[in-house]
Design an enzyme around this catalytic site. Structure first.
Site, short mmCIF file in Angstrom:
data_model
loop_
_atom_site.label_atom_id
_atom_site.label_comp_id
_atom_site.label_asym_id
_atom_site.label_seq_id
_atom_site.Cartn_x
_atom_site.Cartn_y
_atom_site.Cartn_z
N HIS A 13 -10.43 30.84 25.29
CA HIS A 13 -10.10 31.92 24.36
C HIS A 13 -10.50 33.26 24.98
O HIS A 13 -11.54 33.35 25.64
CB HIS A 13 -10.79 31.71 23.01
N GLY B 49 -6.56 39.94 16.05
CA GLY B 49 -7.41 40.58 15.05
C GLY B 49 -7.08 42.03 14.80
O GLY B 49 -7.82 42.75 14.15
N LYS C 51 -13.38 30.81 14.57
CA LYS C 51 -14.29 31.66 15.36
C LYS C 51 -15.71 31.52 14.81
O LYS C 51 -16.10 30.41 14.49
CB LYS C 51 -13.79 33.10 15.37
N GLU D 191 -1.89 34.19 23.70
CA GLU D 191 -2.46 35.13 22.73
C GLU D 191 -2.69 36.48 23.40
O GLU D 191 -3.73 36.69 24.04
CB GLU D 191 -3.81 34.60 22.22
N GLU E 117 -11.88 35.75 23.75
CA GLU E 117 -13.22 36.22 23.37
C GLU E 117 -14.28 35.59 24.26
O GLU E 117 -15.31 36.20 24.54
CB GLU E 117 -13.45 35.94 21.87
N SER F 72 -2.66 37.88 15.28
CA SER F 72 -2.22 38.47 14.00
C SER F 72 -1.05 37.73 13.36
O SER F 72 -0.18 38.35 12.73
CB SER F 72 -1.90 39.96 14.18
N ASN G 49 -8.29 28.84 13.90
CA ASN G 49 -9.45 29.15 14.74
C ASN G 49 -10.41 29.97 13.90
O ASN G 49 -10.22 31.17 13.72
CB ASN G 49 -8.99 29.92 15.99
P1 PGA Z 1 -6.06 36.49 14.79
O1 PGA Z 1 -6.76 35.63 15.96
O2 PGA Z 1 -5.06 35.56 14.13
O3 PGA Z 1 -7.17 36.89 13.89
O4 PGA Z 1 -5.39 37.63 15.46
C1 PGA Z 1 -6.04 34.71 16.72
C2 PGA Z 1 -6.96 34.05 17.73
O5 PGA Z 1 -7.79 34.75 18.32
O6 PGA Z 1 -6.87 32.83 17.96
#
Ligand code: PGA
Length: 253
Positions: free
Chosen positions: A95, A173, A12, A167, A97, A213, A10
């Protein structure tokens, strides 16, 4: 029936330039994948034609979002038929976000799920709790509600096109990965809901990913959990380490 391990990248809102996107594609194209694994790379809309054109053909390309309608007066939106016409076969939906920053509700996401699946897209549907819910022991109830709101939106016969990504928001992140127990436990909670509310067959066949992560140094242990059928990878999908995570499929049971 066995569930084939799936690793999603992903991107983003990354990378910043087409030059960097091309470099990343070159890195992926030159890497050796030794595991039996399905790989899907999700990227910003602008980069999708480039990925379709240049990314290795054994990997699929995904959007990160769609709009609920086919086309029309919806300034700034991109739609499923547009993805169809570019040969993009997947989209991420829900997601955290988008849920939290863009304020997408369960109801709005349910409409997107129906639209995507009716237009022949496969989806990676994301769910996951905030730190508050985890700290107050409400994580199972919170995630169960997100899944229960999504279930009626899946049209008849379309469960084979659905992948779920758990998630936890506190792990995204942050460098703070969920423990293998936490990831496994929620995978099982989600599978039990599918068994109870859809069918035991759908529960047995649907892939449930872990995201938050995931890194080359923690993926092998997570991959070995029975209800972790793959990963959704953010930060670590932006460099060559992504290949180690793809190859962690070798550690899945
Ligand atoms: P990350 O993000 O691996 O940077 O923690 C995962 C995601 O949001 O899909």
């Amino acid at each position: 029936m066995g569930r084939r391990f799936l690793v999603g990248g992903n991107w983003k809102a990354n990378p910043k330039t087409i030059e960097e996107a091309n470099k990343l594609i070159d890195t992926f194209n030159g890497a050796q994948v030794t595991a039996d694994v399905e790989v899907v790379v999700a990227a910003p809309f602008l980069f999708l034609p480039l990925l379709k054109d240049r990314l290795r053909k054994d990997w699929a390309v995904s959007a990160e979002n769609i709009y609920t309608k086919d086309n029309g007066a919806y300034t700034g939106e991109v739609t499923a038929p547009m993805l169809n016409s570019f040969g993009v076969g997947w989209t991420i939906l829900g997601h955290s976000e988008r849920r939290d920053i863009l304020k997408e509700s369960d109801e709005f996401l349910a409409e997107k799920v129906t639209q995507a699946l009716n237009k022949g897209l496969k989806i990676i549907f994301c769910c996951g709790e905030h730190l508050e819910e985890r700290q107050s022991g409400q994580q199972n109830a919170f995630v169960s509600r997100q899944i229960e709101q999504m279930i009626p939106a899946v049209p008849e016969g379309k469960w084979g096109d659905v992948v779920i990504a758990y998630e936890p928001i506190w792990a995204i992140g942050t460098g703070k990965v969920a423990s293998t127990n936490d990831a496994q436990e929620m995978g099982k909670v989600i599978r039990d809901i599918l068994a109870a509310k859809v069918s035991p067959e759908v529960a047995a066949q649907t892939r449930i990913l872990y995201g938050g992560s995931v890194k080359p140094n923690n993926c092998n242990e997570l991959a070995a959990q029975p209800d972790v059928d793959g990963f959704l990878v953010g930060g670590a999908s932006l460099d060559a380490g992504f290949i180690n995570i793809v190859n962690s499929a070798e550690h899945s049971k």
